[in-house]
Design an enzyme around this catalytic site. Structure first.
Site: not given
Ligand code: PBG
Length: 307
Positions: A179, A232
């Site tokens: 991520k 992601k």
């Molecule tokens: C929680 C999380 C996030 C997303 C999914 N889980 C936000 C982040 O990490 O700031 C983003 C999902 C999206 O943009 O659709 N940490």
């Protein structure tokens, strides 16, 4: 003939729809940067799940907006937390619909970071306790799969251990393994009200420049017991989806994140692009790169088109 020889196919069963659960009753508040997506109270979420199920969509993943946020993210692991309440209601009404939960703290902390702040910084190991407690409380409330998205090191192992100790040996972990600290999460932070109040997430989320490190992150999560892995965002990282597909045999997901969704929708609304075709082409490219399933805000419109 094109249909006969098509290499990559889309099926609604490969989609997972993210949902944002909020307090109250009869609440259905559209997220301004994500048209067609809503913050929904538990009763509305249950209705949404019935529709999602009837469209043949693979499942949902829940994000929670708690009544109150605090320094210790207590709403994340409370037995009567917002996600836990939604899960019980969903599992009562649509028991056959696959229900995933996002395991993270940023929606529940007053400072908006994904972990416990010690001396002005996120403390990795202290945060693992919250994550483990959250995963167990989700499993107890009926989650079919827990999906940690916080990017702390060692969280998959900590969650696996806690789930097993609590009797949830059969609850799988979908790890947000690679991520990135991405600007494409912008609209989500409005949806989940989870923007960090100071600093950014670069001390725990990955540098978009690093592909080899992404493979290393996935490898570590696999060693710790992840049952499924995820990359992601999706479209800016198709090369890494492809590499992960070559290297790992676990089920592989990709998250087409909020910014990817909003860009396509905005261009469509401006008449600059054919939104429907862009939606299907983007989903197809993510599958072609090697993802088995896709977390996407397009799940409903795409499923309708495929019906
Ligand atoms: C929680 C999380 C996030 C997303 C999914 N889980 C936000 C982040 O990490 O700031 C983003 C999902 C999206 O943009 O659709 N940490």
């Amino acid at each position: 003939m094109r249909r006969l020889v098509r290499e990559t196919r889309l099926n609604p069963a490969q989609f997972i729809l993210p949902l944002f659960v909020c307090p109250g009753e009869g609440v259905r508040r559209e997220i301004s940067a994500m048209p067609g997506n809503y913050q929904m109270s538990v009763d509305e979420t249950v209705r949404e799940c019935e529709e999602v199920g009837s469209l043949g969509i693979g499942g949902i993943i829940l994000f929670g907006l708690p009544e109150t946020k605090d320094e210790t993210a207590s709403g994340a692991y409370a037995d009567d937390g917002i996600v836990q309440r939604a899960l019980r209601a969903i599992k009562h009404t649509t028991p056959g619909l696959l229900a995933l939960t996002d395991v993270c703290n940023c929606e529940y902390t007053s400072h908006g970071h994904c972990g416990k702040i010690v001396n002005g910084d996120v403390d990795n190991d202290e945060t693992l306790k919250w994550l483990a407690a959250t995963a167990v409380s989700h499993a107890r409330a009926g989650a079919d799969i827990v999906a940690p998205s916080d990017m702390m090191d060692g969280r998959v192992g900590a969650i696996r251990q806690a789930l097993d100790a609590a009797g949830f040996q059969n609850t799988p972990i979908l790890s947000y393994a690679a991520k990135f600290a991405s600007v494409f999460y912008g609209p989500f932070r409005e949806a989940a009200e989870s923007a960090p109040q100071f600093g950014d997430r670069r001390s725990y989320q990955m540098d978009p420049a690093n592909g080899r490190e992404a493979m290393r992150e996935i490898e570590l999560d696999v060693e710790e017991g992840a049952d499924m892995i995820m990359v992601k965002p999706a479209m800016p990282y198709l090369d890494l989806i492809w590499q992960a597909r070559q290297r790992f045999d676990l089920p592989l997901g990709a998250y087409q994140v909020s910014g990817e969704f909003s860009m396509i929708l905005a261009a469509g609304r401006n008449g600059w692009i054919d939104c429907e075709r862009a939606m299907m082409e983007s989903l197809t490219s993510i599958r072609r790169a090697g993802a088995d399933f896709i977390l996407t805000y397009f799940a409903k419109p795409a499923a309708r088109l495929l019906a």
